[in-house]
Design a protein around this motif. Structure first.
Motif, mmCIF file in Angstrom:
data_model
loop_
_atom_site.group_PDB
_atom_site.id
_atom_site.type_symbol
_atom_site.label_atom_id
_atom_site.label_comp_id
_atom_site.label_asym_id
_atom_site.label_seq_id
_atom_site.Cartn_x
_atom_site.Cartn_y
_atom_site.Cartn_z
ATOM 1 N N SER A 1 0.822 -1.217 0.000
ATOM 2 C CA SER A 1 0.000 0.000 0.000
ATOM 3 C C SER A 1 0.849 1.258 0.000
ATOM 4 O O SER A 1 0.571 2.211 -0.740
ATOM 5 C CB SER A 1 -0.932 0.004 1.213
ATOM 6 N N VAL A 2 1.890 1.292 0.821
ATOM 7 C CA VAL A 2 2.754 2.472 0.888
ATOM 8 C C VAL A 2 3.438 2.703 -0.457
ATOM 9 O O VAL A 2 3.402 3.820 -0.999
ATOM 10 C CB VAL A 2 3.797 2.314 2.022
ATOM 11 N N CYS A 3 4.047 1.667 -1.012
ATOM 12 C CA CYS A 3 4.740 1.813 -2.295
ATOM 13 C C CYS A 3 3.770 2.172 -3.418
ATOM 14 O O CYS A 3 4.079 3.018 -4.267
ATOM 15 C CB CYS A 3 5.485 0.527 -2.643
ATOM 16 N N MET A 4 2.610 1.561 -3.423
ATOM 17 C CA MET A 4 1.634 1.824 -4.473
ATOM 18 C C MET A 4 1.114 3.262 -4.409
ATOM 19 O O MET A 4 1.080 3.965 -5.426
ATOM 20 C CB MET A 4 0.476 0.826 -4.349
ATOM 21 N N LEU A 5 0.706 3.712 -3.229
ATOM 22 C CA LEU A 5 0.137 5.056 -3.109
ATOM 23 C C LEU A 5 1.151 6.142 -3.439
ATOM 24 O O LEU A 5 0.860 7.064 -4.202
ATOM 25 C CB LEU A 5 -0.428 5.256 -1.712
ATOM 26 N N PHE A 6 2.352 6.050 -2.885
ATOM 27 C CA PHE A 6 3.363 7.062 -3.180
ATOM 28 C C PHE A 6 3.885 6.929 -4.602
ATOM 29 O O PHE A 6 4.200 7.934 -5.250
ATOM 30 C CB PHE A 6 4.508 6.997 -2.168
ATOM 31 N N GLY A 7 3.969 5.727 -5.116
ATOM 32 C CA GLY A 7 4.429 5.531 -6.485
ATOM 33 C C GLY A 7 3.467 6.111 -7.505
ATOM 34 O O GLY A 7 3.890 6.760 -8.468
ATOM 35 N N VAL A 8 2.183 5.899 -7.304
ATOM 36 C CA VAL A 8 1.184 6.454 -8.229
ATOM 37 C C VAL A 8 1.168 7.978 -8.147
ATOM 38 O O VAL A 8 0.996 8.654 -9.166
ATOM 39 C CB VAL A 8 -0.216 5.858 -7.936
ATOM 40 N N ALA A 9 1.389 8.514 -6.951
ATOM 41 C CA ALA A 9 1.407 9.972 -6.811
ATOM 42 C C ALA A 9 2.596 10.601 -7.534
ATOM 43 O O ALA A 9 2.504 11.730 -8.003
ATOM 44 C CB ALA A 9 1.440 10.346 -5.331
ATOM 45 N N LEU A 10 3.700 9.878 -7.631
ATOM 46 C CA LEU A 10 4.910 10.415 -8.254
ATOM 47 C C LEU A 10 5.106 9.981 -9.697
ATOM 48 O O LEU A 10 6.094 10.366 -10.321
ATOM 49 C CB LEU A 10 6.138 9.978 -7.443
ATOM 50 N N SER A 11 4.213 9.174 -10.224
ATOM 51 C CA SER A 11 4.395 8.613 -11.552
ATOM 52 C C SER A 11 3.195 8.943 -12.427
ATOM 53 O O SER A 11 2.210 9.505 -11.975
ATOM 54 C CB SER A 11 4.577 7.098 -11.430
ATOM 55 N N SER A 12 3.289 8.569 -13.676
ATOM 56 C CA SER A 12 2.166 8.770 -14.589
ATOM 57 C C SER A 12 1.269 7.533 -14.604
ATOM 58 O O SER A 12 1.678 6.443 -14.175
ATOM 59 C CB SER A 12 2.688 9.046 -16.004
ATOM 60 N N ALA A 13 0.074 7.693 -15.113
ATOM 61 C CA ALA A 13 -0.862 6.566 -15.193
ATOM 62 C C ALA A 13 -0.346 5.490 -16.146
ATOM 63 O O ALA A 13 -0.498 4.295 -15.885
ATOM 64 C CB ALA A 13 -2.235 7.063 -15.642
ATOM 65 N N LEU A 14 0.290 5.900 -17.223
ATOM 66 C CA LEU A 14 0.847 4.943 -18.176
ATOM 67 C C LEU A 14 1.938 4.105 -17.519
ATOM 68 O O LEU A 14 1.945 2.876 -17.638
ATOM 69 C CB LEU A 14 1.415 5.667 -19.398
ATOM 70 N N ALA A 15 2.850 4.770 -16.823
ATOM 71 C CA ALA A 15 3.935 4.049 -16.162
ATOM 72 C C ALA A 15 3.377 3.101 -15.097
ATOM 73 O O ALA A 15 3.833 1.956 -14.981
ATOM 74 C CB ALA A 15 4.923 5.029 -15.532
ATOM 75 N N ALA A 16 2.411 3.567 -14.333
ATOM 76 C CA ALA A 16 1.822 2.716 -13.289
ATOM 77 C C ALA A 16 1.174 1.483 -13.902
ATOM 78 O O ALA A 16 1.328 0.366 -13.390
ATOM 79 C CB ALA A 16 0.800 3.511 -12.479
ATOM 80 N N GLY A 17 0.476 1.639 -15.003
ATOM 81 C CA GLY A 17 -0.173 0.502 -15.656
ATOM 82 C C GLY A 17 0.818 -0.511 -16.187
ATOM 83 O O GLY A 17 0.640 -1.721 -16.008
ATOM 84 N N VAL A 18 1.882 -0.024 -16.821
ATOM 85 C CA VAL A 18 2.882 -0.939 -17.388
ATOM 86 C C VAL A 18 3.627 -1.667 -16.274
ATOM 87 O O VAL A 18 3.830 -2.879 -16.329
ATOM 88 C CB VAL A 18 3.864 -0.171 -18.304
ATOM 89 N N ILE A 19 4.026 -0.930 -15.260
ATOM 90 C CA ILE A 19 4.801 -1.547 -14.183
ATOM 91 C C ILE A 19 3.952 -2.529 -13.386
ATOM 92 O O ILE A 19 4.401 -3.634 -13.072
ATOM 93 C CB ILE A 19 5.418 -0.463 -13.280
ATOM 94 N N MET A 20 2.726 -2.186 -13.070
ATOM 95 C CA MET A 20 1.868 -3.088 -12.298
ATOM 96 C C MET A 20 1.478 -4.327 -13.112
ATOM 97 O O MET A 20 1.205 -5.378 -12.547
ATOM 98 C CB MET A 20 0.618 -2.363 -11.797
ATOM 99 N N ALA A 21 1.491 -4.199 -14.431
ATOM 100 C CA ALA A 21 1.182 -5.358 -15.277
ATOM 101 C C ALA A 21 2.312 -6.384 -15.284
ATOM 102 O O ALA A 21 2.140 -7.490 -15.786
ATOM 103 C CB ALA A 21 0.887 -4.901 -16.705
ATOM 104 N N ALA A 22 3.444 -6.039 -14.704
ATOM 105 C CA ALA A 22 4.575 -6.962 -14.648
ATOM 106 C C ALA A 22 4.453 -7.953 -13.498
ATOM 107 O O ALA A 22 5.356 -8.773 -13.308
ATOM 108 C CB ALA A 22 5.874 -6.180 -14.520
ATOM 109 N N LEU A 23 3.370 -7.913 -12.747
ATOM 110 C CA LEU A 23 3.217 -8.797 -11.590
ATOM 111 C C LEU A 23 3.364 -10.281 -11.939
ATOM 112 O O LEU A 23 4.100 -10.993 -11.252
ATOM 113 C CB LEU A 23 1.880 -8.535 -10.893
ATOM 114 N N PRO A 24 2.717 -10.799 -12.982
ATOM 115 C CA PRO A 24 2.917 -12.227 -13.297
ATOM 116 C C PRO A 24 4.368 -12.575 -13.610
ATOM 117 O O PRO A 24 4.849 -13.645 -13.230
ATOM 118 C CB PRO A 24 2.016 -12.463 -14.517
ATOM 119 N N ALA A 25 5.081 -11.675 -14.277
ATOM 120 C CA ALA A 25 6.484 -11.935 -14.592
ATOM 121 C C ALA A 25 7.327 -11.970 -13.321
ATOM 122 O O ALA A 25 8.212 -12.820 -13.175
ATOM 123 C CB ALA A 25 7.011 -10.863 -15.544
#
Length: 109
Positions: free
Chosen positions: A23-47
């Motif tokens: 939760s901490v990493c996600m909330l602060f990461g989304v606040a400091l990043s773009s929506a595109l970057a958040a989507g691409v990076i979070m989609a790497a979970l299965p990998a």
């Protein structure tokens, strides 16, 4: 039945990585990043789950899965290194690193 010392420790680690740090990493990461970057990076979970299962559990990785991990790493690298667009809506490396940390926390969970 009461939980043993090892089970309490594992439960604590599960809650710490899966709920708190994610939760901490996600909330602060989304606040400091773009929506595109958040989507691409979070989609790497299965990998990341596949990579951690290879490292921690000694599971075999098929060539297709290895290719998927490579594509995920390449996508994250491209998004992280991309410069801000004409609208000025870029993402910071710290935000991307926090989002990647959130992915690893969720994969550990």
């Amino acid at each position: 039945p009461r939980l043993g010392r090892r089970d309490r420790w594992l439960l604590f680690l599960e809650a710490f990585f899966g709920n708190f740090l994610f939760s901490v990493c996600m909330l602060f990461g989304v606040a400091l990043s773009s929506a595109l970057a958040a989507g691409v990076i979070m989609a790497a979970l299965p990998a990341v789950v596949a990579l951690l299962s290879w490292v921690g559990l000694r599971e075999r990785i098929a060539p297709r899965v290895l290719g998927g991990i490579g594509c995920a790493v390449a996508g994250i690298a491209l998004v992280s290194l991309a410069q801000a667009g004409p609208d000025g809506g870029g993402s910071s490396l710290l935000g991307n690193a926090l989002l990647l940390g959130a992915v690893f926390c969720e994969a550990l969970y």
